[in-house]
Design an enzyme around this catalytic site. Sequence first.
Site, PDB file in Angstrom:
ATOM      1  N   ASP A  95      15.991 -20.226 -76.775  1.00 33.39           N
ATOM      2  CA  ASP A  95      16.666 -19.084 -77.396  1.00 33.39           C
ATOM      3  C   ASP A  95      16.011 -18.593 -78.676  1.00 33.39           C
ATOM      4  O   ASP A  95      16.621 -17.866 -79.446  1.00 33.39           O
ATOM      5  CB  ASP A  95      18.121 -19.457 -77.700  1.00 33.39           C
ATOM      6  CG  ASP A  95      18.250 -20.678 -78.611  1.00 33.39           C
ATOM      7  OD1 ASP A  95      17.232 -21.091 -79.208  1.00 33.39           O
ATOM      8  OD2 ASP A  95      19.367 -21.209 -78.722  1.00 33.39           O
ATOM      9  N   GLU A 117      15.381 -24.256 -69.920  1.00 31.65           N
ATOM     10  CA  GLU A 117      16.702 -24.269 -70.559  1.00 31.65           C
ATOM     11  C   GLU A 117      17.351 -22.882 -70.456  1.00 31.65           C
ATOM     12  O   GLU A 117      17.837 -22.299 -71.433  1.00 31.65           O
ATOM     13  CB  GLU A 117      16.614 -24.717 -72.021  1.00 31.65           C
ATOM     14  CG  GLU A 117      17.954 -25.181 -72.579  1.00 31.65           C
ATOM     15  CD  GLU A 117      17.890 -25.561 -74.042  1.00 31.65           C
ATOM     16  OE1 GLU A 117      17.865 -26.767 -74.343  1.00 31.65           O
ATOM     17  OE2 GLU A 117      17.886 -24.644 -74.892  1.00 31.65           O
ATOM     18  N   GLU A 131      20.328 -16.296 -81.553  1.00 29.31           N
ATOM     19  CA  GLU A 131      19.954 -17.048 -80.356  1.00 29.31           C
ATOM     20  C   GLU A 131      20.669 -16.591 -79.086  1.00 29.31           C
ATOM     21  O   GLU A 131      20.069 -16.567 -78.000  1.00 29.31           O
ATOM     22  CB  GLU A 131      20.191 -18.546 -80.589  1.00 29.31           C
ATOM     23  CG  GLU A 131      19.225 -19.197 -81.554  1.00 29.31           C
ATOM     24  CD  GLU A 131      19.613 -19.053 -83.008  1.00 29.31           C
ATOM     25  OE1 GLU A 131      18.872 -19.539 -83.880  1.00 29.31           O
ATOM     26  OE2 GLU A 131      20.668 -18.433 -83.285  1.00 29.31           O
ATOM     27  N   HIS A 212      21.636 -25.726 -90.082  1.00 27.16           N
ATOM     28  CA  HIS A 212      20.600 -24.709 -90.290  1.00 27.16           C
ATOM     29  C   HIS A 212      20.974 -23.333 -89.741  1.00 27.16           C
ATOM     30  O   HIS A 212      20.248 -22.373 -89.922  1.00 27.16           O
ATOM     31  CB  HIS A 212      19.294 -25.141 -89.618  1.00 27.16           C
ATOM     32  CG  HIS A 212      19.360 -25.100 -88.115  1.00 27.16           C
ATOM     33  ND1 HIS A 212      19.996 -26.069 -87.379  1.00 27.16           N
ATOM     34  CD2 HIS A 212      18.887 -24.193 -87.232  1.00 27.16           C
ATOM     35  CE1 HIS A 212      19.897 -25.776 -86.103  1.00 27.16           C
ATOM     36  NE2 HIS A 212      19.230 -24.638 -85.976  1.00 27.16           N
ATOM     37  N   ARG A 214      22.043 -19.628 -88.930  1.00 32.63           N
ATOM     38  CA  ARG A 214      22.145 -18.431 -89.755  1.00 32.63           C
ATOM     39  C   ARG A 214      23.587 -17.973 -89.920  1.00 32.63           C
ATOM     40  O   ARG A 214      23.972 -17.481 -90.979  1.00 32.63           O
ATOM     41  CB  ARG A 214      21.326 -17.295 -89.139  1.00 32.63           C
ATOM     42  CG  ARG A 214      19.827 -17.471 -89.260  1.00 32.63           C
ATOM     43  CD  ARG A 214      19.079 -16.385 -88.508  1.00 32.63           C
ATOM     44  NE  ARG A 214      17.632 -16.553 -88.610  1.00 32.63           N
ATOM     45  CZ  ARG A 214      16.863 -15.987 -89.516  1.00 32.63           C
ATOM     46  NH1 ARG A 214      17.401 -15.172 -90.408  1.00 32.63           N
ATOM     47  NH2 ARG A 214      15.559 -16.199 -89.542  1.00 32.63           N
ATOM     48  N   HIS A 244      17.581 -28.903 -94.388  1.00 32.42           N
ATOM     49  CA  HIS A 244      16.660 -27.907 -93.845  1.00 32.42           C
ATOM     50  C   HIS A 244      15.947 -27.181 -94.983  1.00 32.42           C
ATOM     51  O   HIS A 244      16.493 -26.995 -96.073  1.00 32.42           O
ATOM     52  CB  HIS A 244      17.441 -26.910 -92.981  1.00 32.42           C
ATOM     53  CG  HIS A 244      16.598 -26.097 -92.060  1.00 32.42           C
ATOM     54  ND1 HIS A 244      15.933 -24.964 -92.458  1.00 32.42           N
ATOM     55  CD2 HIS A 244      16.308 -26.252 -90.746  1.00 32.42           C
ATOM     56  CE1 HIS A 244      15.277 -24.449 -91.430  1.00 32.42           C
ATOM     57  NE2 HIS A 244      15.487 -25.210 -90.376  1.00 32.42           N
TER      58      HIS A 244
END
Length: 369
Positions: A95, A117, A131, A212, A214, A244
């Site tokens: 993604d 995936e 994603e 991590h 967004r 991160h």
Amino acid sequence: MKLLVCFGTRPEAIKMASLVHKFKESPSFEVRVCVTAQHRQMLDQVLDFFDIVPDYDLDIMKENQTLNELCGRIFLKIDEVMQNFKPDVVLVHGDTTTSTVCAWAAFHKNIKVGHVEAGLRTYNKFSPFPEELNRQLTSRICDYHFAPTSQSKVNLLNENIGSENILVTGNTVIDSLLWTAEKLNKGYENAAIIELKSLLNFDKKVILVTGHRRENFGEGFLSICKALAHLANNNDIEIVYPVHLNPQVQKPVMELLSGISNIHLIAPLDYPSFVWMMQKSYFIITDSGGVQEEAPSLGKPVLVTRETTERPEAVIEGTVVLVGTSSNKIIAAAQNLLDNTDDYEKMARAHNPYGDGKAASRIVEFLEN
């Protein structure tokens, strides 16, 4: 068959490593690896551990780069690679921005695309961002869909993708995890593992934390940090948090958690050290998709700091619980695992719906035929 394997982030590298080696073992393929280096430092650690040397390194990352800038730089540089190598098939993963742009660039050149995936969905284009929409766009482009689970296949069928182009494989992350766990169990050790042994008191329950996403930037991370501070201040536990590198993560974490003695804020761990740390943890608090897939194989409960997940199988199995970013929900769920042995044992049973460690072999066999 000329095969170009494209990836750019640490999670992609982990999940594509077993595939790269399996394809190179087959006489049916001429394989080349292209990395965008969307994650530079963390990507290089994985490449080194799995002994993968890229044939092409686009090195596209710049500080504070926007998603649009990232897309533009990948488009320009991957075009040169495809023009040079002229692959029959481009293989992408999951993604990321790297995956979607490389798939799109291949489509522009009438090159077939395989998606590892494939089929994970939340159907909320802002969660996870970007994603979720990356996955959906990549599915519209691809010719071959390697779905990790039966539910992923159902999602693709519901989007009118033909069943003859879908293969349920299991997730390649389990291939890499089992290979790494075996290596660790045979005594593999590095400097990071040695340091962790001296840093943490494993006589106490150790909670491993990562974050991590967004969509959690801002208030989400502040709320998560407040929950971690409460748990540390009210329990005789150890919390280890590999932070991160993104400044949007570093700032709230350092401001709210750096002064608490039993919270250990450390640099991001390389892959084998992170797997070792998962093995040693009591449970895990994370917003990572990969950890949701890996932890059940190790018998580790996972509290997911997201409102949605494109990996519902582990939630259904009961090894993963969605807690979102509410401080109260995180505290309540974590405290229950610390205090309630019966509830902990129900979540800690080692059952993984994501694969048996043979996903890469199935993908190679499919493309050979």
